[in-house]
Design an enzyme around this catalytic site. Structure first.
Site, PDB file in Angstrom:
ATOM      1  N   LYS A   1       0.817  -1.216   0.000  1.00  0.00           N
ATOM      2  CA  LYS A   1       0.000   0.000   0.000  1.00  0.00           C
ATOM      3  C   LYS A   1       0.849   1.264   0.000  1.00  0.00           C
ATOM      4  O   LYS A   1       0.437   2.284  -0.545  1.00  0.00           O
ATOM      5  CB  LYS A   1      -0.979  -0.012   1.178  1.00  0.00           C
ATOM      6  CG  LYS A   1      -1.975  -1.158   1.052  1.00  0.00           C
ATOM      7  CD  LYS A   1      -3.321  -0.889   1.689  1.00  0.00           C
ATOM      8  CE  LYS A   1      -4.290  -1.990   1.253  1.00  0.00           C
ATOM      9  NZ  LYS A   1      -5.511  -2.060   2.016  1.00  0.00           N
TER      10      LYS A   1
ATOM     11  N   LYS B   1      -6.307 -10.555  -8.220  1.00  0.00           N
ATOM     12  CA  LYS B   1      -7.494 -10.871  -7.426  1.00  0.00           C
ATOM     13  C   LYS B   1      -8.604  -9.869  -7.701  1.00  0.00           C
ATOM     14  O   LYS B   1      -8.342  -8.724  -8.070  1.00  0.00           O
ATOM     15  CB  LYS B   1      -7.154 -10.941  -5.934  1.00  0.00           C
ATOM     16  CG  LYS B   1      -6.948  -9.630  -5.238  1.00  0.00           C
ATOM     17  CD  LYS B   1      -7.006  -9.826  -3.702  1.00  0.00           C
ATOM     18  CE  LYS B   1      -7.261  -8.466  -3.050  1.00  0.00           C
ATOM     19  NZ  LYS B   1      -7.780  -8.503  -1.722  1.00  0.00           N
TER      20      LYS B   1
ATOM     21  N   LYS C   1     -11.886  -4.078  -5.320  1.00  0.00           N
ATOM     22  CA  LYS C   1     -12.622  -2.836  -5.585  1.00  0.00           C
ATOM     23  C   LYS C   1     -11.711  -1.790  -6.203  1.00  0.00           C
ATOM     24  O   LYS C   1     -12.176  -0.820  -6.774  1.00  0.00           O
ATOM     25  CB  LYS C   1     -13.264  -2.297  -4.310  1.00  0.00           C
ATOM     26  CG  LYS C   1     -12.257  -1.858  -3.272  1.00  0.00           C
ATOM     27  CD  LYS C   1     -12.907  -1.124  -2.126  1.00  0.00           C
ATOM     28  CE  LYS C   1     -11.920  -0.996  -0.985  1.00  0.00           C
ATOM     29  NZ  LYS C   1     -11.631  -2.265  -0.304  1.00  0.00           N
TER      30      LYS C   1
HETATM   31  P1  ADP Z   1     -10.303  -5.115  -1.813  1.00  0.00           P
HETATM   32  O1  ADP Z   1      -9.189  -5.994  -2.316  1.00  0.00           O
HETATM   33  O2  ADP Z   1     -11.448  -5.105  -2.755  1.00  0.00           O
HETATM   34  O3  ADP Z   1      -9.797  -3.740  -1.478  1.00  0.00           O
HETATM   35  P2  ADP Z   1     -10.321  -5.573   1.002  1.00  0.00           P
HETATM   36  O4  ADP Z   1      -8.825  -5.574   1.007  1.00  0.00           O
HETATM   37  O5  ADP Z   1     -11.032  -4.422   1.626  1.00  0.00           O
HETATM   38  O6  ADP Z   1     -10.829  -5.766  -0.485  1.00  0.00           O
HETATM   39  O7  ADP Z   1     -10.782  -6.936   1.671  1.00  0.00           O
HETATM   40  C1  ADP Z   1     -11.862  -7.090   2.531  1.00  0.00           C
HETATM   41  C2  ADP Z   1     -11.976  -8.562   2.874  1.00  0.00           C
HETATM   42  O8  ADP Z   1     -12.338  -9.335   1.719  1.00  0.00           O
HETATM   43  C3  ADP Z   1     -10.674  -9.185   3.377  1.00  0.00           C
HETATM   44  O9  ADP Z   1     -10.971 -10.123   4.401  1.00  0.00           O
HETATM   45  C4  ADP Z   1     -10.101  -9.895   2.179  1.00  0.00           C
HETATM   46  O10 ADP Z   1      -9.318 -10.999   2.529  1.00  0.00           O
HETATM   47  C5  ADP Z   1     -11.354 -10.320   1.427  1.00  0.00           C
HETATM   48  N1  ADP Z   1     -11.137 -10.309  -0.016  1.00  0.00           N
HETATM   49  C6  ADP Z   1     -10.935  -9.211  -0.793  1.00  0.00           C
HETATM   50  N2  ADP Z   1     -10.787  -9.537  -2.081  1.00  0.00           N
HETATM   51  C7  ADP Z   1     -10.878 -10.879  -2.141  1.00  0.00           C
HETATM   52  C8  ADP Z   1     -10.821 -11.834  -3.217  1.00  0.00           C
HETATM   53  N3  ADP Z   1     -10.640 -11.450  -4.469  1.00  0.00           N
HETATM   54  N4  ADP Z   1     -10.965 -13.134  -2.916  1.00  0.00           N
HETATM   55  C9  ADP Z   1     -11.172 -13.533  -1.643  1.00  0.00           C
HETATM   56  N5  ADP Z   1     -11.251 -12.695  -0.598  1.00  0.00           N
HETATM   57  C10 ADP Z   1     -11.112 -11.385  -0.822  1.00  0.00           C
END
Ligand code: ADP
Ligand code: TRP
Length: 348
Positions: free
Chosen positions: A128, A211, A214
């Site tokens: 980050k 992955k 958002k």
């Molecule tokens: P993003 O990657 O969209 O910013 P976050 O980092 O806010 O999402 O993740 C919020 C939760 O969702 C965490 O517990 C994370 O491990 C899970 N998560 C986020 N993206 C994925 C994904 N593509 N597959 C599985 N779990 C995910």
């Protein structure tokens, strides 16, 4: 046995968040009574009143700049999404972190225990902060200490998280062990991360090596929990695949990440084994598989979306739920916070 997890209230929830995190929270909430009964029989512990705690990590979200109104909106929306996905505020303690000052207080105390060297190794910080580390906020650097406080404050034993949070949980255990040792107390419980194998990573619909997230600029890369039936079907239809037909077994999808991801999503939503899905569609192309997947997605997500829209329209009801959750959380956190001050010789 005590389950706890948090999620940052930043924008929309997507299928990756749902399958990788939220759905497991709901599962643990629903299985809690049975699991707790078994655990209590084996060894009576400090948490006679086993319970699930789920919170919106709004204090963590300050590591990303946001306008006031947007942040307020994000917390309420995320609360609505969690309830829509199955978190029951009468069975689980649901709250936003900022309303429970014990989190910030314990985080400060733990800043005396956590080591700079430990935080320097955190891959989430490195990702980050990017190249400009000097320009990153101090909050981003100590983010894992606040997360450790979140977990240790409630003596959590089980923490359902995505794979990317494993390192933060290891740090939490290190902080707990060092605090207990340094102050000669048996205060903090060492938490176990609970990481679902099958749905650990849902990948982007446009790129099987990234992955679903958002922060991907392309909305076509993800299924949002707010997408309507047509949007979902459209995204599945346009999802990247390859010209090969589906093989007999899931293993044979090695080297075909986009195809494997779609089959994985199908399996995660239906509970059917990935092998059996392959066997059923073996020899057919994605022209046959995609409509079936779209239908599964539409049918699974529709009830969540409908409930979400309803809940989102009632701020007062959401605020009442969060307020009540915060009162319960504060009460549960108080004994541990008090003991931490006391162990350090701080008068409170
Ligand atoms: P993003 O990657 O969209 O910013 P976050 O980092 O806010 O999402 O993740 C919020 C939760 O969702 C965490 O517990 C994370 O491990 C899970 N998560 C986020 N993206 C994925 C994904 N593509 N597959 C599985 N779990 C995910
Ligand atoms: N850092 C977690 C994430 O990005 C969210 C989080 C904050 C959390 N505090 C927590 C998760 C405590 C589990 C336990 O997803």
């Amino acid at each position: 046995m005590r389950v706890l997890s948090g999620i940052q209230p930043t924008g929309n929830l997507h299928l990756g968040n749902y399958l990788g995190a939220i759905r497991n929270w709901v599962k643990m909430q629903d299985e809690m009574p049975a699991m707790a009964a078994k655990a209590d029989m084996a060894k009576p512990d400090k948490n006679a009143d086993s319970q699930c705690f789920f919170f919106l990590a709004d204090m963590h979200s300050i590591t990303v700049h946001e306008e006031r109104a947007q942040r307020l909106k994000n917390v309420r929306e995320m609360a609505a999404a969690l309830i829509a996905a199955g978190i029951a505020p009468d069975r689980s303690v649901l709250f936003n972190q900022a309303r429970v000052p014990a989190h910030a207080e314990l985080a400060w105390l733990l800043n005396g225990t956590a080591r700079i060297g430990w935080l320097n190794r955190m891959t989430q910080f490195k990702d980050k902060a990017g190249k400009n580390r000097e320009g990153a906020s101090v909050g981003l650097f100590v983010y894992p200490v606040l997360q450790a406080a979140d977990v240790l404050l409630y003596q959590a034993t089980h923490v359902p998280v995505g794979e990317d949070q494993k390192q933060h949980l290891e740090l939490t255990r290190d902080v707990a062990t060092k605090f207990n040792t340094d102050f000669g107390v048996d205060l903090f419980t060492l938490p176990e991360p609970i990481i679902p194998k099958e749905t650990a990573r849902i990948m982007s619909l446009r790129d099987g090596s990234a992955k679903m997230s958002k922060s991907d600029p392309s909305d076509m890369s993800r299924i949002n929990l707010t997408d309507d039936d047509d949007a979902i079907s459209g995204k599945v239809r346009k999802a990247k695949t390859d010209p090969e037909p589906l093989p007999d077994t899931f293993e044979q999808l090695a080297g075909r990440p986009e195809a494997a991801n779609l089959v994985g999503i199908f399996a995660a939503l239906t509970g059917e084994k990935a092998d059996s899905i392959c066997a059923r569609f073996a020899g057919q192309g994605f022209g046959a598989f995609k409509p079936a997947l779209a239908e599964v997605l539409v049918e699974s997500l529709r009830p969540i979306r409908q409930r979400f829209e309803q809940l989102k329209a009632d701020d007062a009801a959401l605020d009442a739920i969060l307020l009540k959750g915060a009162a319960r959380a504060s009460a549960a956190a108080e004994p541990t916070l008090r003991a931490a001050y006391d162990a350090m010789g701080l008068m409170r």
